[in-house]
Design a protein around this motif. Structure first.
Motif, PDB file in Angstrom:
ATOM      1  N   LYS A  34      -0.599  -8.797  -6.450  1.00 13.56           N
ATOM      2  CA  LYS A  34      -1.006  -8.664  -5.064  1.00 13.56           C
ATOM      3  C   LYS A  34      -0.132  -9.506  -4.062  1.00 13.56           C
ATOM      4  O   LYS A  34      -0.048 -10.780  -4.560  1.00 13.56           O
ATOM      5  CB  LYS A  34      -2.276  -8.838  -4.716  1.00 13.56           C
ATOM      6  N   ILE A  35       0.527  -8.978  -3.119  1.00  9.36           N
ATOM      7  CA  ILE A  35       1.232  -9.692  -1.977  1.00  9.36           C
ATOM      8  C   ILE A  35       0.698  -9.522  -0.703  1.00  9.36           C
ATOM      9  O   ILE A  35       0.159  -8.246  -0.476  1.00  9.36           O
ATOM     10  CB  ILE A  35       2.929  -9.527  -2.199  1.00  9.36           C
ATOM     11  N   ALA A  36       0.795 -10.433  -0.011  1.00 11.41           N
ATOM     12  CA  ALA A  36       0.098 -10.279   1.354  1.00 11.41           C
ATOM     13  C   ALA A  36       0.986 -11.000   2.524  1.00 11.41           C
ATOM     14  O   ALA A  36       1.956 -11.970   2.228  1.00 11.41           O
ATOM     15  CB  ALA A  36      -1.171 -11.083   1.450  1.00 11.41           C
ATOM     16  N   GLY A  37       1.137 -10.202   3.425  1.00 18.71           N
ATOM     17  CA  GLY A  37       1.943 -10.685   4.865  1.00 18.71           C
ATOM     18  C   GLY A  37       1.337 -10.677   5.892  1.00 18.71           C
ATOM     19  O   GLY A  37      -0.041 -10.355   6.068  1.00 18.71           O
ATOM     20  N   ASN A  38       1.619 -10.691   7.218  1.00 22.67           N
ATOM     21  CA  ASN A  38       1.168 -10.838   8.468  1.00 22.67           C
ATOM     22  C   ASN A  38       0.588  -9.365   8.494  1.00 22.67           C
ATOM     23  O   ASN A  38       1.691  -8.805   9.137  1.00 22.67           O
ATOM     24  CB  ASN A  38       1.783 -11.485   9.465  1.00 22.67           C
ATOM     25  N   GLY A  39      -0.749  -8.839   8.533  1.00 22.67           N
ATOM     26  CA  GLY A  39      -0.972  -7.640   8.773  1.00 22.67           C
ATOM     27  C   GLY A  39      -1.230  -6.639   7.791  1.00 22.67           C
ATOM     28  O   GLY A  39      -1.649  -5.643   7.786  1.00 22.67           O
ATOM     29  N   GLY A  40      -1.002  -7.245   6.295  1.00 21.96           N
ATOM     30  CA  GLY A  40      -1.434  -6.181   5.180  1.00 21.96           C
ATOM     31  C   GLY A  40      -1.154  -6.842   3.920  1.00 21.96           C
ATOM     32  O   GLY A  40      -0.818  -8.116   3.773  1.00 21.96           O
ATOM     33  N   THR A  41      -1.443  -6.011   3.109  1.00 25.21           N
ATOM     34  CA  THR A  41      -1.258  -6.088   1.620  1.00 25.21           C
ATOM     35  C   THR A  41      -0.755  -5.262   0.706  1.00 25.21           C
ATOM     36  O   THR A  41      -0.932  -4.064   1.061  1.00 25.21           O
ATOM     37  CB  THR A  41      -2.627  -6.756   0.905  1.00 25.21           C
ATOM     38  N   PHE A  42      -0.169  -5.641  -0.293  1.00 30.72           N
ATOM     39  CA  PHE A  42       0.434  -4.538  -1.362  1.00 30.72           C
ATOM     40  C   PHE A  42      -0.014  -4.994  -2.681  1.00 30.72           C
ATOM     41  O   PHE A  42       0.356  -5.853  -2.965  1.00 30.72           O
ATOM     42  CB  PHE A  42       2.013  -4.436  -0.939  1.00 30.72           C
ATOM     43  N   THR A  43      -0.596  -4.052  -3.287  1.00 38.45           N
ATOM     44  CA  THR A  43      -1.353  -4.358  -4.707  1.00 38.45           C
ATOM     45  C   THR A  43      -0.845  -3.322  -5.720  1.00 38.45           C
ATOM     46  O   THR A  43      -0.839  -2.320  -5.502  1.00 38.45           O
ATOM     47  CB  THR A  43      -2.523  -4.550  -4.547  1.00 38.45           C
ATOM     48  N   PHE A  44      -0.385  -3.905  -6.797  1.00 44.13           N
ATOM     49  CA  PHE A  44      -0.288  -3.081  -7.927  1.00 44.13           C
ATOM     50  C   PHE A  44      -1.350  -3.122  -9.007  1.00 44.13           C
ATOM     51  O   PHE A  44      -1.737  -4.401  -9.244  1.00 44.13           O
ATOM     52  CB  PHE A  44       1.217  -3.435  -8.661  1.00 44.13           C
ATOM     53  N   HIS A  45      -2.075  -2.069  -9.377  1.00 44.95           N
ATOM     54  CA  HIS A  45      -3.185  -2.304 -10.165  1.00 44.95           C
ATOM     55  C   HIS A  45      -2.529  -1.675 -11.586  1.00 44.95           C
ATOM     56  O   HIS A  45      -2.177  -0.427 -11.601  1.00 44.95           O
ATOM     57  CB  HIS A  45      -4.297  -1.213  -9.739  1.00 44.95           C
ATOM     58  N   ASP A  46      -2.473  -2.460 -12.486  1.00 47.33           N
ATOM     59  CA  ASP A  46      -1.891  -2.045 -13.746  1.00 47.33           C
ATOM     60  C   ASP A  46      -2.611  -0.864 -14.380  1.00 47.33           C
ATOM     61  O   ASP A  46      -2.251  -0.121 -15.191  1.00 47.33           O
ATOM     62  CB  ASP A  46      -1.912  -3.272 -14.725  1.00 47.33           C
ATOM     63  N   ASP A  47      -3.901  -1.045 -14.352  1.00 45.17           N
ATOM     64  CA  ASP A  47      -4.561  -0.033 -15.017  1.00 45.17           C
ATOM     65  C   ASP A  47      -4.522   1.291 -14.431  1.00 45.17           C
ATOM     66  O   ASP A  47      -5.266   1.517 -13.194  1.00 45.17           O
ATOM     67  CB  ASP A  47      -6.325  -0.653 -15.254  1.00 45.17           C
ATOM     68  N   GLY A  48      -3.781   2.379 -14.759  1.00 44.90           N
ATOM     69  CA  GLY A  48      -3.603   3.483 -14.102  1.00 44.90           C
ATOM     70  C   GLY A  48      -2.207   3.587 -13.417  1.00 44.90           C
ATOM     71  O   GLY A  48      -1.817   4.666 -12.907  1.00 44.90           O
ATOM     72  N   ASP A  49      -1.449   2.438 -13.023  1.00 47.70           N
ATOM     73  CA  ASP A  49      -0.336   2.349 -12.468  1.00 47.70           C
ATOM     74  C   ASP A  49      -0.289   2.983 -11.298  1.00 47.70           C
ATOM     75  O   ASP A  49       0.147   3.857 -10.541  1.00 47.70           O
ATOM     76  CB  ASP A  49       0.766   2.792 -13.289  1.00 47.70           C
ATOM     77  N   VAL A  50      -1.359   2.370 -10.378  1.00 45.34           N
ATOM     78  CA  VAL A  50      -1.520   2.617  -8.813  1.00 45.34           C
ATOM     79  C   VAL A  50      -1.039   1.730  -7.959  1.00 45.34           C
ATOM     80  O   VAL A  50      -1.301   0.285  -8.154  1.00 45.34           O
ATOM     81  CB  VAL A  50      -2.984   3.264  -8.595  1.00 45.34           C
ATOM     82  N   PHE A  51      -0.287   1.850  -7.167  1.00 46.78           N
ATOM     83  CA  PHE A  51       0.201   1.007  -6.012  1.00 46.78           C
ATOM     84  C   PHE A  51      -0.684   1.163  -4.525  1.00 46.78           C
ATOM     85  O   PHE A  51      -0.987   2.315  -4.288  1.00 46.78           O
ATOM     86  CB  PHE A  51       1.619   1.102  -5.666  1.00 46.78           C
ATOM     87  N   GLU A  52      -1.485   0.086  -4.018  1.00 49.46           N
ATOM     88  CA  GLU A  52      -2.251   0.224  -2.883  1.00 49.46           C
ATOM     89  C   GLU A  52      -1.482  -0.495  -1.638  1.00 49.46           C
ATOM     90  O   GLU A  52      -1.236  -1.673  -1.791  1.00 49.46           O
ATOM     91  CB  GLU A  52      -3.491  -0.155  -3.202  1.00 49.46           C
ATOM     92  N   VAL A  53      -1.175  -0.045  -0.615  1.00 51.56           N
ATOM     93  CA  VAL A  53      -1.046  -0.337   0.562  1.00 51.56           C
ATOM     94  C   VAL A  53      -2.134  -0.535   1.670  1.00 51.56           C
ATOM     95  O   VAL A  53      -2.584   0.663   2.051  1.00 51.56           O
ATOM     96  CB  VAL A  53       0.365   0.273   1.303  1.00 51.56           C
ATOM     97  N   CYS A  54      -2.250  -1.604   2.264  1.00 48.60           N
ATOM     98  CA  CYS A  54      -3.591  -1.752   3.058  1.00 48.60           C
ATOM     99  C   CYS A  54      -2.942  -2.631   4.527  1.00 48.60           C
ATOM    100  O   CYS A  54      -2.439  -3.713   4.459  1.00 48.60           O
ATOM    101  CB  CYS A  54      -4.571  -2.458   2.640  1.00 48.60           C
ATOM    102  N   ASP A  55      -3.191  -1.802   5.601  1.00 50.07           N
ATOM    103  CA  ASP A  55      -3.050  -2.597   6.803  1.00 50.07           C
ATOM    104  C   ASP A  55      -4.446  -3.243   7.107  1.00 50.07           C
ATOM    105  O   ASP A  55      -5.374  -2.885   7.252  1.00 50.07           O
ATOM    106  CB  ASP A  55      -2.786  -1.329   7.807  1.00 50.07           C
ATOM    107  N   THR A  56      -4.284  -4.624   7.185  1.00 47.85           N
ATOM    108  CA  THR A  56      -5.444  -5.596   7.338  1.00 47.85           C
ATOM    109  C   THR A  56      -5.401  -6.162   8.837  1.00 47.85           C
ATOM    110  O   THR A  56      -6.381  -6.988   9.275  1.00 47.85           O
ATOM    111  CB  THR A  56      -5.328  -6.610   6.501  1.00 47.85           C
ATOM    112  N   ASN A  57      -4.443  -5.691   9.855  1.00 47.57           N
ATOM    113  CA  ASN A  57      -4.407  -6.162  11.136  1.00 47.57           C
ATOM    114  C   ASN A  57      -4.500  -5.236  12.417  1.00 47.57           C
ATOM    115  O   ASN A  57      -3.705  -4.374  12.318  1.00 47.57           O
ATOM    116  CB  ASN A  57      -3.275  -7.033  11.308  1.00 47.57           C
ATOM    117  N   ALA A  58      -5.638  -4.961  12.902  1.00 46.92           N
ATOM    118  CA  ALA A  58      -5.767  -4.017  13.984  1.00 46.92           C
ATOM    119  C   ALA A  58      -4.970  -4.416  15.195  1.00 46.92           C
ATOM    120  O   ALA A  58      -5.311  -4.602  16.449  1.00 46.92           O
ATOM    121  CB  ALA A  58      -7.243  -3.900  14.494  1.00 46.92           C
ATOM    122  N   ASP A  59      -3.535  -4.405  14.930  1.00 46.58           N
ATOM    123  CA  ASP A  59      -2.503  -4.822  15.920  1.00 46.58           C
ATOM    124  C   ASP A  59      -1.839  -3.501  16.546  1.00 46.58           C
ATOM    125  O   ASP A  59      -0.872  -3.588  17.334  1.00 46.58           O
ATOM    126  CB  ASP A  59      -1.434  -5.660  15.566  1.00 46.58           C
ATOM    127  N   GLY A  60      -2.265  -2.343  16.095  1.00 41.85           N
ATOM    128  CA  GLY A  60      -1.457  -0.922  16.482  1.00 41.85           C
ATOM    129  C   GLY A  60      -0.169  -0.732  15.472  1.00 41.85           C
ATOM    130  O   GLY A  60       0.269   0.249  15.815  1.00 41.85           O
TER     131      GLY A  60
END
Length: 127
Positions: A34-60
């Motif tokens: 899991k990596i995190a930056g200003n406004g979001g996260t990017f996670t690799f889930h090894d179980d199933g080889d799925v990547f997940e991108v999340c916007d965590t900042n309501a900045d538009g």
């Protein structure tokens, strides 16, 4: 040979073989990254080889997760990318991570005036 001597040799051989098997560990499996930056996260889930991108900042502004791949003897290139922002939940992208080459994740913020501002980079990994 006497029976007791043969028995001791057999026990010694079995013990040595067991020690060798225990010392040969399987290749270390990667775990979730899991990596995190200003406004979001990017996670690799090894179980199933799925990547997940999340916007965590309501900045538009959205965030963009890019998966880079480098084949053996080759150059890095973007193999997958996913953007998230403006909706509920996170966006996911499946991608089979194999042991033939290296991968790296990078997270970008897509804010006004800074399209593609790099926020975070993962370590290089593979399976």
């Amino acid at each position: 040979m006497n029976r007791a001597f043969c028995k001791r040799i057999g026990v010694t051989v079995i013990a040595a073989a067991s020690a060798m098997i225990v010392s040969i560990a399987p290749a270390a499996a990667i775990t979730d990254i899991k990596i995190a930056g200003n406004g979001g996260t990017f996670t690799f889930h090894d179980d199933g080889d799925v990547f997940e991108v999340c916007d965590t900042n309501a900045d538009g502004a959205a965030v963009l997760g890019r998966l880079y791949y480098k084949p053996i003897g080759g150059d890095w290139y973007v193999t997958e990318e996913e953007e998230d922002g403006g909706d509920g939940g996170c966006d996911k992208m499946p991608h089979d991570v194999n042991g033939v080459g290296d991968y790296q994740m990078k997270l970008y913020w897509l804010g006004t005036g800074y399209p593609g501002l790099l926020q975070a980079t993962s370590r290089v990994f593979n399976e």
